[in-house]
Write a protein that holds these residues in place. Structure first.
Motif, PDB file in Angstrom:
ATOM      1  N   UNK A 110       0.949  -1.105  -0.117  1.00 56.88           N
ATOM      2  CA  UNK A 110      -0.115   0.030   0.096  1.00 56.88           C
ATOM      3  C   UNK A 110       0.926   1.311   0.022  1.00 56.88           C
ATOM      4  N   UNK A 111       1.964   1.116   0.872  1.00 61.21           N
ATOM      5  CA  UNK A 111       2.795   2.409   0.946  1.00 61.21           C
ATOM      6  C   UNK A 111       3.395   3.014  -0.295  1.00 61.21           C
ATOM      7  N   UNK A 112       3.945   2.236  -1.161  1.00 62.80           N
ATOM      8  CA  UNK A 112       4.288   2.497  -2.451  1.00 62.80           C
ATOM      9  C   UNK A 112       3.347   2.970  -3.433  1.00 62.80           C
ATOM     10  N   UNK A 113       2.136   2.468  -3.442  1.00 59.95           N
ATOM     11  CA  UNK A 113       1.060   2.777  -4.293  1.00 59.95           C
ATOM     12  C   UNK A 113       1.013   4.322  -4.419  1.00 59.95           C
ATOM     13  N   UNK A 114       1.117   4.833  -5.917  1.00 63.69           N
ATOM     14  CA  UNK A 114       0.713   6.209  -6.288  1.00 63.69           C
ATOM     15  C   UNK A 114      -0.651   6.604  -5.719  1.00 63.69           C
ATOM     16  N   UNK A 115      -0.909   7.592  -5.174  1.00 65.47           N
ATOM     17  CA  UNK A 115      -2.066   8.512  -5.060  1.00 65.47           C
ATOM     18  C   UNK A 115      -2.975   8.557  -6.327  1.00 65.47           C
ATOM     19  N   UNK A 116      -4.210   8.745  -6.698  1.00 66.78           N
ATOM     20  CA  UNK A 116      -5.107   8.504  -5.553  1.00 66.78           C
ATOM     21  C   UNK A 116      -5.120   7.323  -4.593  1.00 66.78           C
ATOM     22  N   UNK A 117      -5.215   7.103  -3.536  1.00 67.45           N
ATOM     23  CA  UNK A 117      -5.450   5.886  -2.938  1.00 67.45           C
ATOM     24  C   UNK A 117      -5.904   6.314  -1.523  1.00 67.45           C
ATOM     25  N   UNK A 118      -6.714   5.306  -0.997  1.00 63.38           N
ATOM     26  CA  UNK A 118      -7.370   5.269   0.123  1.00 63.38           C
ATOM     27  C   UNK A 118      -7.442   3.827   0.985  1.00 63.38           C
ATOM     28  N   UNK A 119      -7.226   4.173   2.395  1.00 66.58           N
ATOM     29  CA  UNK A 119      -7.045   3.013   3.012  1.00 66.58           C
ATOM     30  C   UNK A 119      -8.496   2.663   4.220  1.00 66.58           C
ATOM     31  N   UNK A 120      -8.710   1.504   4.190  1.00 66.78           N
ATOM     32  CA  UNK A 120     -10.059   1.267   5.031  1.00 66.78           C
ATOM     33  C   UNK A 120      -9.612   0.402   6.224  1.00 66.78           C
ATOM     34  N   UNK A 121     -10.649   0.297   7.284  1.00 65.02           N
ATOM     35  CA  UNK A 121     -10.513  -0.299   8.487  1.00 65.02           C
ATOM     36  C   UNK A 121     -10.321  -1.899   8.074  1.00 65.02           C
ATOM     37  N   UNK A 122     -10.710  -2.212   7.055  1.00 63.51           N
ATOM     38  CA  UNK A 122     -10.719  -3.643   6.509  1.00 63.51           C
ATOM     39  C   UNK A 122      -9.085  -4.056   6.422  1.00 63.51           C
ATOM     40  N   UNK A 123      -8.223  -2.915   5.987  1.00 62.94           N
ATOM     41  CA  UNK A 123      -6.766  -3.155   5.630  1.00 62.94           C
ATOM     42  C   UNK A 123      -5.973  -3.023   6.896  1.00 62.94           C
ATOM     43  N   UNK A 124      -6.383  -2.088   7.664  1.00 62.18           N
ATOM     44  CA  UNK A 124      -5.219  -2.090   8.831  1.00 62.18           C
ATOM     45  C   UNK A 124      -6.185  -2.354  10.235  1.00 62.18           C
ATOM     46  N   UNK A 125      -7.100  -3.057   9.938  1.00 57.25           N
ATOM     47  CA  UNK A 125      -8.226  -3.229  11.449  1.00 57.25           C
ATOM     48  C   UNK A 125      -7.526  -4.169  12.225  1.00 57.25           C
ATOM     49  N   UNK A 126      -8.539  -4.684  12.955  1.00 56.12           N
ATOM     50  CA  UNK A 126      -8.296  -5.478  14.133  1.00 56.12           C
ATOM     51  C   UNK A 126      -7.582  -6.800  14.012  1.00 56.12           C
ATOM     52  N   UNK A 127      -8.204  -7.493  12.575  1.00 55.83           N
ATOM     53  CA  UNK A 127      -7.822  -8.675  12.321  1.00 55.83           C
ATOM     54  C   UNK A 127      -6.250  -8.512  12.051  1.00 55.83           C
ATOM     55  N   UNK A 128      -5.785  -7.323  11.034  1.00 55.03           N
ATOM     56  CA  UNK A 128      -4.427  -7.003  10.714  1.00 55.03           C
ATOM     57  C   UNK A 128      -3.569  -7.034  11.950  1.00 55.03           C
ATOM     58  N   UNK A 129      -4.135  -6.361  12.932  1.00 57.85           N
ATOM     59  CA  UNK A 129      -3.468  -6.076  14.214  1.00 57.85           C
ATOM     60  C   UNK A 129      -3.148  -7.374  15.023  1.00 57.85           C
ATOM     61  N   UNK A 130      -4.387  -8.203  15.181  1.00 59.58           N
ATOM     62  CA  UNK A 130      -4.023  -9.452  15.766  1.00 59.58           C
ATOM     63  C   UNK A 130      -3.031 -10.386  15.072  1.00 59.58           C
ATOM     64  N   UNK A 131      -2.864 -10.206  13.617  1.00 55.90           N
ATOM     65  CA  UNK A 131      -1.871 -10.951  13.089  1.00 55.90           C
ATOM     66  C   UNK A 131      -0.477 -10.486  13.665  1.00 55.90           C
TER      67      UNK A 131
END
Lengths: 377, 377
Positions: free
Chosen positions: B238-259
């Motif tokens: 995600x970080x290297x992707x050129x804008x426009x870009x948007x991140x969601x809670x799906x991407x960096x949410x609770x499941x991601x954190x648990x992992x």
């Protein structure tokens, strides 16, 4: 608009002048863009099946929006009406849920209704401001959110010297009672119960899907009413309930019909259809009698919706309302298939002009409210 | 508004004058009405769990509408602002789904977004016209529907002589890059990635729910960054992707954190928080460097959102951007907790004045569009 039968999108292009009781209109074009079988099944699956996800509902909202936008574009092209000549779109959307009776949710008692077909998609694809979500405001104001067409019936069909009952027979049947010189505040209108819903479902189930409905009521006309079944069917407490009241596809839908058909196993299809036609005819005429002002004599019953093509149903209505002229809305200048689509064009104009479009005596709302949301072009 | 962290409703009462680049504003009242624990869990359950029904979504829409209406009424009462003095409400609603990348549905490729909180309920309960559904139109126009605040950043924070980067650190972090005298069409803005989301989730999980977040970043300040973990975390494409870009809670949410936490099992909580803070600080500053116009030197980094209270994060941002003054948005007259709420008041005014409110260079939309739907009073 697309109704409870989820057949497709009805488009009415209407030249509307004035507003409120001085509304005049001329139908410019009418078209119906049927849903594909796959689309119909897709939409129905969300109405009937309990399990879905927020992702699917969000996508369905945008998906139906594209179908509505495409339908407008298609019908305008077909009738050579340039999109640039349209001032406003009124989009009813597809009802996916309607529960006028409050139930508990999150610790509160709430009624709610939801129509999908994202108006932003319609406005973006057509370039035309779009009025949508007509029902939510009436529900927010304590109303049932339905029926909304009675206000338009009143605007278009009230008569200085005739008592008119206006009947629409779609999946559900509803009547608007307009005695001569009735002020809008005293209008009575409500769903009488099933319209074509039971008939269509029974025709489809009994023919194993070969028939989608009983053309002209021809099959029913050859059958005989089973008076035992009829009595049983007329017992439903809905029919005696005082208006305001609204019926839903939950109430008289496919599951209800399946249950009925199990009880009518030994009857011929013609007899089943004759009996179910009689249910519609009786519940309509009984309801008109029951909820009319005392001693009022109806001069005309003006019928629209698919049911107006059902000659057998029309003849039964005539027989059950002696002294009342039963006629199709075509005869008073309103295309019988397009009345609801025309109605939402007129309701959109009311919203645009900042006029209330609900009738509190009909929906039970606390007050007249401006319906819908406006999405700018 | 209520953000991705689903904490409650932020209410800003704003006196807005003019429109577009001549917009002036004065904050009259600010308040935050937290969701009850039960409500928060109820709403979160729809975001995370896959199974629901159209009935529940419809009820949730009306339910959230009542919460938003109540929040407006409560904050106005608290600050003795009579409701009758409000001209307009702008309601962002609660995002329950946001998918800017088209996926297949019903045989079409569709992006979609959905915010709940029925505007008809808000308009009915307050008697004030309400603008809602800001994101759908941008998505309908081919955009990502987010972020929308950059337009307001531009209106309020552009400077004739200073190059300003504007950062909001909520659950997700986003920046708006406003070089001096930049025309709005050339604005760059995007979500940089996680803001407080990983930090809050980690604090909560590691403390078994005792902490909801790391106050002032005090815990993180005592930890040490694990450089191995940090490298791994910064690999996300995600970080290297050129804008426009948007991140969601799906991407960096609770499941991601648990992992993540499973991989960081042996680290102390302080080290985990220090490392995750470094992720936010690095992804923000790397992104600003990567996607800035060449050789541009940023005079100021103006930070809002809960992250601006995280002193440790602020110090890391300062260290990673030598020569740039890092300051809280409070210091330029915009309450750091209320920037988004203020922004939607200003966006509602733009809609009301029929001005586009999206920035195509930011969202990727095909054109500037008027955002939202207007529900009349």
């Amino acid at each position: 608009m697309s109704g409870t039968s989820v057949d497709g999108v009805d488009v009415a292009v209407v030249d509307v002048r004035g507003s409120g009781i001085s509304t005049r209109f001329r139908v410019v074009a009418l078209g119906s863009v049927p849903y594909s079988m796959a689309t119909r099944q897709l939409i129905l699956s969300y109405l009937n099946v309990r399990n879905t996800s927020v992702a699917e509902i969000s996508q369905l909202n945008f998906f139906i929006g594209t179908l509505f936008a495409d339908a407008v574009v298609k019908v305008c092209r077909q009738f050579q009406v340039p999109l640039s000549t349209l001032d406003l779109i009124g989009s009813h959307g597809q009802t996916i849920y309607h529960q006028a009776i409050p139930s508990k949710f999150g610790g509160r008692r709430l009624a709610s209704t939801m129509q999908l077909g994202e108006a932003a998609v319609i406005a973006e694809r057509t370039g035309i401001p779009t009025v949508s979500d007509f029902r939510v405001r009436d529900v927010a104001a304590g109303g049932t959110g339905a029926p909304l067409v009675p206000y338009v019936d009143y605007l278009l069909l009230r008569h200085p010297r005739k008592n008119r009952a206006v009947l629409n027979v779609g999946g559900i049947a509803n009547v608007t009672l307009i005695p001569r010189q009735c002020p809008v505040e005293r209008l009575i209108a409500f769903d009488t119960g099933p319209g074509n819903m039971l008939l269509d479902a029974a025709a489809s189930i009994r023919s194993r899907g070969t028939l989608r409905f009983d053309q002209d009521g021809a099959l029913a006309a050859r059958g005989r009413v089973n008076s035992h079944s009829l009595r049983q069917l007329l017992i439903d407490p809905y029919y005696k309930k005082r208006p305001p009241k609204a019926a839903g596809r939950e109430q008289f839908g496919i599951e209800y019909t399946r249950r009925l058909l199990r009880r009518m196993k030994t009857m011929s299809t013609a007899d089943v259809l004759a009996t179910l036609t009689e249910v519609t005819a009786r519940t309509v005429t009984l309801a008109i009698r029951r909820f009319s002002p005392p001693r009022l004599k109806w001069d005309e019953l003006i019928v629209s919706g698919g049911g107006a093509r059902n000659l057998f149903l029309m003849s039964r209505l005539e027989a059950l309302m002696p002294g009342t002229r039963v006629l199709s809305s075509n005869e008073v200048g309103i295309d019988l298939d397009a009345k609801e689509a025309i109605a939402f064009a007129i309701l959109a104009n009311e919203t645009w002009q900042h006029h209330p479009g609900n009738v509190p005596s009909v929906t039970g709302a606390q007050r007249p409210v401006i319906l819908g949301k406006i999405t700018p072009a």
